[in-house]
Design a protein around this motif. Structure first.
Motif, PDB file in Angstrom:
ATOM      1  N   VAL A  29       0.829  -1.204   0.000  1.00 55.10           N
ATOM      2  CA  VAL A  29       0.000   0.000   0.000  1.00 55.10           C
ATOM      3  C   VAL A  29       0.864   1.256   0.000  1.00 55.10           C
ATOM      4  CG1 VAL A  29      -1.700   1.316   1.320  1.00 55.10           C
ATOM      5  CG2 VAL A  29      -1.952  -1.165   1.081  1.00 55.10           C
ATOM      6  N   PHE A  30       1.978   1.228   0.732  1.00 52.23           N
ATOM      7  CA  PHE A  30       2.819   2.416   0.850  1.00 52.23           C
ATOM      8  C   PHE A  30       4.207   2.126   0.275  1.00 52.23           C
ATOM      9  CE2 PHE A  30      -0.445   2.937   4.133  1.00 52.23           C
ATOM     10  CZ  PHE A  30      -0.898   4.206   3.825  1.00 52.23           C
ATOM     11  N   LEU A  40      -6.268 -10.790   7.728  1.00 49.38           N
ATOM     12  CA  LEU A  40      -5.177 -10.127   7.009  1.00 49.38           C
ATOM     13  C   LEU A  40      -4.831 -10.865   5.724  1.00 49.38           C
ATOM     14  CD1 LEU A  40      -2.781  -9.155   9.940  1.00 49.38           C
ATOM     15  CD2 LEU A  40      -4.339  -7.668   8.682  1.00 49.38           C
ATOM     16  N   LEU A  41      -4.903 -12.192   5.760  1.00 54.68           N
ATOM     17  CA  LEU A  41      -4.617 -12.970   4.549  1.00 54.68           C
ATOM     18  C   LEU A  41      -5.657 -12.680   3.469  1.00 54.68           C
ATOM     19  CD1 LEU A  41      -2.885 -15.055   3.136  1.00 54.68           C
ATOM     20  CD2 LEU A  41      -4.229 -16.862   4.237  1.00 54.68           C
ATOM     21  N   ILE A  42      -6.916 -12.569   3.851  1.00 53.39           N
ATOM     22  CA  ILE A  42      -7.973 -12.227   2.883  1.00 53.39           C
ATOM     23  C   ILE A  42      -7.728 -10.852   2.284  1.00 53.39           C
ATOM     24  CG2 ILE A  42     -10.450 -11.716   2.669  1.00 53.39           C
ATOM     25  CD1 ILE A  42     -10.815 -13.857   4.959  1.00 53.39           C
ATOM     26  N   VAL A  43      -7.371  -9.882   3.124  1.00 52.38           N
ATOM     27  CA  VAL A  43      -7.080  -8.525   2.638  1.00 52.38           C
ATOM     28  C   VAL A  43      -5.914  -8.559   1.662  1.00 52.38           C
ATOM     29  CG1 VAL A  43      -6.268  -6.233   3.326  1.00 52.38           C
ATOM     30  CG2 VAL A  43      -8.023  -7.384   4.671  1.00 52.38           C
ATOM     31  N   LEU A  44      -4.876  -9.335   1.983  1.00 53.11           N
ATOM     32  CA  LEU A  44      -3.707  -9.430   1.096  1.00 53.11           C
ATOM     33  C   LEU A  44      -4.086 -10.059  -0.244  1.00 53.11           C
ATOM     34  CD1 LEU A  44      -0.650  -9.101   0.670  1.00 53.11           C
ATOM     35  CD2 LEU A  44      -0.363 -11.388   1.674  1.00 53.11           C
ATOM     36  N   GLY A  86     -14.572  -3.497  -6.981  1.00 55.85           N
ATOM     37  CA  GLY A  86     -13.886  -2.315  -7.472  1.00 55.85           C
ATOM     38  C   GLY A  86     -12.517  -2.622  -8.026  1.00 55.85           C
ATOM     39  N   ARG A  87     -11.845  -3.599  -7.463  1.00 53.12           N
ATOM     40  CA  ARG A  87     -10.510  -3.947  -7.934  1.00 53.12           C
ATOM     41  C   ARG A  87     -10.562  -4.771  -9.219  1.00 53.12           C
ATOM     42  NH1 ARG A  87      -6.425  -2.602  -5.146  1.00 53.12           N
ATOM     43  NH2 ARG A  87      -5.090  -4.140  -6.174  1.00 53.12           N
ATOM     44  N   LEU A  88     -11.644  -5.533  -9.400  1.00 53.22           N
ATOM     45  CA  LEU A  88     -11.763  -6.343 -10.613  1.00 53.22           C
ATOM     46  C   LEU A  88     -12.317  -5.542 -11.786  1.00 53.22           C
ATOM     47  CD1 LEU A  88     -13.075  -9.721  -9.169  1.00 53.22           C
ATOM     48  CD2 LEU A  88     -10.790  -9.200 -10.001  1.00 53.22           C
ATOM     49  N   ARG A  89     -13.118  -4.516 -11.498  1.00 54.65           N
ATOM     50  CA  ARG A  89     -13.686  -3.606 -12.497  1.00 54.65           C
ATOM     51  C   ARG A  89     -14.525  -4.342 -13.529  1.00 54.65           C
ATOM     52  NH1 ARG A  89      -8.644   0.646 -13.484  1.00 54.65           N
ATOM     53  NH2 ARG A  89      -8.543   1.341 -11.309  1.00 54.65           N
ATOM     54  N   ALA A  90     -13.900  -4.972 -14.513  1.00 53.73           N
ATOM     55  CA  ALA A  90     -14.662  -5.593 -15.603  1.00 53.73           C
ATOM     56  C   ALA A  90     -15.588  -6.683 -15.068  1.00 53.73           C
ATOM     57  CB  ALA A  90     -13.716  -6.172 -16.649  1.00 53.73           C
ATOM     58  N   LYS A 142      -3.422  12.217   0.829  1.00 57.53           N
ATOM     59  CA  LYS A 142      -2.743  11.739  -0.383  1.00 57.53           C
ATOM     60  C   LYS A 142      -3.518  10.632  -1.097  1.00 57.53           C
ATOM     61  CE  LYS A 142       0.867  14.381   0.188  1.00 57.53           C
ATOM     62  NZ  LYS A 142       1.205  15.467  -0.770  1.00 57.53           N
ATOM     63  N   ARG A 143      -4.583  10.141  -0.453  1.00 56.47           N
ATOM     64  CA  ARG A 143      -5.400   9.049  -1.012  1.00 56.47           C
ATOM     65  C   ARG A 143      -4.539   7.829  -1.358  1.00 56.47           C
ATOM     66  NH1 ARG A 143      -9.604  12.266  -5.081  1.00 56.47           N
ATOM     67  NH2 ARG A 143     -10.455  13.670  -3.484  1.00 56.47           N
ATOM     68  N   ARG A 144      -3.732   7.425  -0.391  1.00 53.80           N
ATOM     69  CA  ARG A 144      -2.813   6.319  -0.623  1.00 53.80           C
ATOM     70  C   ARG A 144      -3.411   4.962  -0.265  1.00 53.80           C
ATOM     71  NH1 ARG A 144       2.627   7.296  -0.701  1.00 53.80           N
ATOM     72  NH2 ARG A 144       2.732   5.059  -1.162  1.00 53.80           N
ATOM     73  N   ALA A 145      -4.091   4.900   0.873  1.00 50.92           N
ATOM     74  CA  ALA A 145      -4.583   3.608   1.359  1.00 50.92           C
ATOM     75  C   ALA A 145      -5.927   3.267   0.731  1.00 50.92           C
ATOM     76  CB  ALA A 145      -4.710   3.640   2.878  1.00 50.92           C
ATOM     77  N   PRO A 146      -6.219   1.969   0.550  1.00 52.20           N
ATOM     78  CA  PRO A 146      -7.544   1.574   0.044  1.00 52.20           C
ATOM     79  C   PRO A 146      -8.629   1.927   1.061  1.00 52.20           C
ATOM     80  CG  PRO A 146      -6.285  -0.349   0.744  1.00 52.20           C
ATOM     81  CD  PRO A 146      -5.344   0.806   0.784  1.00 52.20           C
ATOM     82  N   TRP A 147      -9.822   2.228   0.557  1.00 52.66           N
ATOM     83  CA  TRP A 147     -10.908   2.653   1.436  1.00 52.66           C
ATOM     84  C   TRP A 147     -11.279   1.574   2.452  1.00 52.66           C
ATOM     85  CZ3 TRP A 147     -15.324  -0.218   1.617  1.00 52.66           C
ATOM     86  CH2 TRP A 147     -15.632  -1.015   0.509  1.00 52.66           C
ATOM     87  N   MET A 148     -10.966   0.313   2.146  1.00 50.21           N
ATOM     88  CA  MET A 148     -11.303  -0.767   3.068  1.00 50.21           C
ATOM     89  C   MET A 148     -10.545  -0.625   4.383  1.00 50.21           C
ATOM     90  SD  MET A 148     -13.350  -3.309   3.264  1.00 50.21           S
ATOM     91  CE  MET A 148     -13.611  -4.240   4.770  1.00 50.21           C
ATOM     92  N   PHE A 149      -9.347  -0.068   4.339  1.00 52.10           N
ATOM     93  CA  PHE A 149      -8.592   0.154   5.575  1.00 52.10           C
ATOM     94  C   PHE A 149      -9.368   1.077   6.513  1.00 52.10           C
ATOM     95  CE2 PHE A 149      -3.870  -0.898   4.697  1.00 52.10           C
ATOM     96  CZ  PHE A 149      -4.236  -2.089   4.104  1.00 52.10           C
TER      97      PHE A 149
END
Length: 420
Positions: free
Chosen positions: A127-128, A164-168, A212-216, A362-369
């Protein structure tokens, strides 16, 4: 290359982080086992495992998932989530319920606690930056409650690791080859719910983030994720319906947990004085049969709703107090008063706030955090304010704190260079 350079390179490597985290947790186990009465209590209900060992012993004895015993007859239960109880039952069946089993579970938790540190590092790196990830991983490695967690017989290391594994997995998912990752994440989410029912609240949020990450494949991915999670949980839900003739997704303790957070007891968030709310006589009148738990929970649930309806402003004020204590200091809980709990938290908090504000700007982290932080705070306001409930979101806090620490270090270094 000098020995000092080799040591530095080792420390700033993921291998060094993992090894140091492992050694710290093994040292924690040694301290707990030699300096406290934990091994002597083993799986007594007063220990960290609470009621789980009792249920596990009933399972091993062939009585099924039971907790309470009336007139010598165990009655079916859905009071606890089944994941950890069945895991304990497996260990009891293989190793008995003595010291060997106790130490084996501690080693499992040490391994999971170490992997949690690596997952924090990896998430921070993705993320960072790598320095943020390493610093966050080391904060997790040395953080007292994180070390202590691995020494206890409690499901926390398992459900924190799974989350955490699911998030990763979602964070690293490929838009081209996504199906395997989604299937794996969905199955893990179902297992997580069986260990920590509150994860049900996060399931649709994770599905939205995944879409949102898969989009299509904004619809197909989340649908598969939720369907796989449901496929893992539904057999337990069906069991509950067949036993109690009521829809109970995982546990039947919603009313009790709600009441523990909605009352006027002397200690906010505690629930020792049943008589003070006039509940005890109602509990005494419940028939001692298989529906005892459901009737008991209904009484608590009605008491909680009555409390909220009687004075909504009072309930909102109590919620605000609990949320404030959640993020600062809880003087009403024995472990919350320990310096090893509140001191590191208060020291880390300013850096967390700096990192959080910087990341938002800076809008760096995903909104899920941010969703984890917000939802968990709201759940605390509605239910209980216990220090250990922070542990679920502490990995996210560690990452933002690492951002804040490095940002402050860079500012101070730059200011020093200008002064020169």
């Amino acid at each position: 290359m000098s020995n000092r350079s080799k040591l530095f390179r080792f420390i700033v490597s993921s291998t060094g982080l993992v090894l140091i985290a492992l050694l710290l947790r093994l040292a924690g186990v040694a301290y707990v086992d030699f300096r406290t009465d934990a091994p002597r209590n083993l799986f007594h209900w007063t220990g960290s495992a609470g009621e789980y060992p009792e249920v596990a012993q009933q399972i091993v004895s062939g009585n099924g998932f039971c907790f309470r015993v009336f007139d010598g007859q165990p009655i079916p239960s859905a009071y606890l989530p089944p994941g950890y109880a069945y895991l304990l039952a497996g260990f009891f069946w293989l190793l008995g319920d003595g010291l060997t089993c106790f130490l084996s579970l501690q080693i499992l938790h040490v391994i999971l606690g170490t992997l949690i540190c690596w997952l924090v590092f990896r998430l921070g790196e993705l993320v960072f930056t790598r320095p943020v990830g390493l610093l966050a991983g080391y904060i997790c490695a040395f953080y007292p409650t994180s070390v202590f967690m691995s020494t206890q017989i409690h499901p926390a290391p398992i459900y924190i690791f799974l989350n955490l594994l699911i998030v990763l997995i979602i964070l690293t998912i490929s838009k081209e080859h996504w199906s395997g990752s989604v299937l794996f994440a969905g199955l893990l989410q179902g297992i997580l719910i069986l260990f920590r029912p509150q994860a049900l609240v996060y399931t649709p949020l994770l599905a939205l983030w995944l879409g949102g990450r898969l989009r299509a494949r904004v619809l197909l991915g989340p649908i598969v994720f939720i369907a796989l999670a449901a496929a893992v949980v539904v057999p337990w839900t069906v069991r509950n319906y067949m036993v109690f003739n009521r829809f109970i997704p995982v546990t039947d303790s919603f009313g009790f947990n709600l009441w523990r957070g909605q009352n006027d007891l002397p200690r906010p968030g505690e629930s020792n004085d049943l008589v003070s709310r006039g509940i005890h006589p109602n509990l005494a009148s419940i028939p001692r049969d298989k529906n005892y738990e459901l009737a008991r929970d209904d009484i608590y649930k009605q008491a909680a709703f009555d409390y909220i309806k009687a004075d909504p402003a009072r309930a909102l004020l109590n919620a605000a107090r609990k949320m404030a204590m959640f993020w600062t200091y809880n003087p009403y809980h024995k472990r919350g008063r320990s310096p090893l709990v509140w001191a590191p938290w208060l020291i880390l908090s300013p850096f967390f706030v700096i990192g959080l504000i910087h990341s938002l700007a800076k809008r760096r982290a995903p909104w899920m955090f941010y969703a984890y932080l917000i939802v968990h705070t709201l759940l605390c306001g509605v239910f209980l304010c216990l220090p250990r409930y922070r542990m679920f979101i502490e990995p996210i806090v560690f990452i933002f704190a690492a951002v804040g620490l490095l940002l402050l270090y860079q500012r101070l270094t730059l200011r020093g260079a200008r002064c020169e």
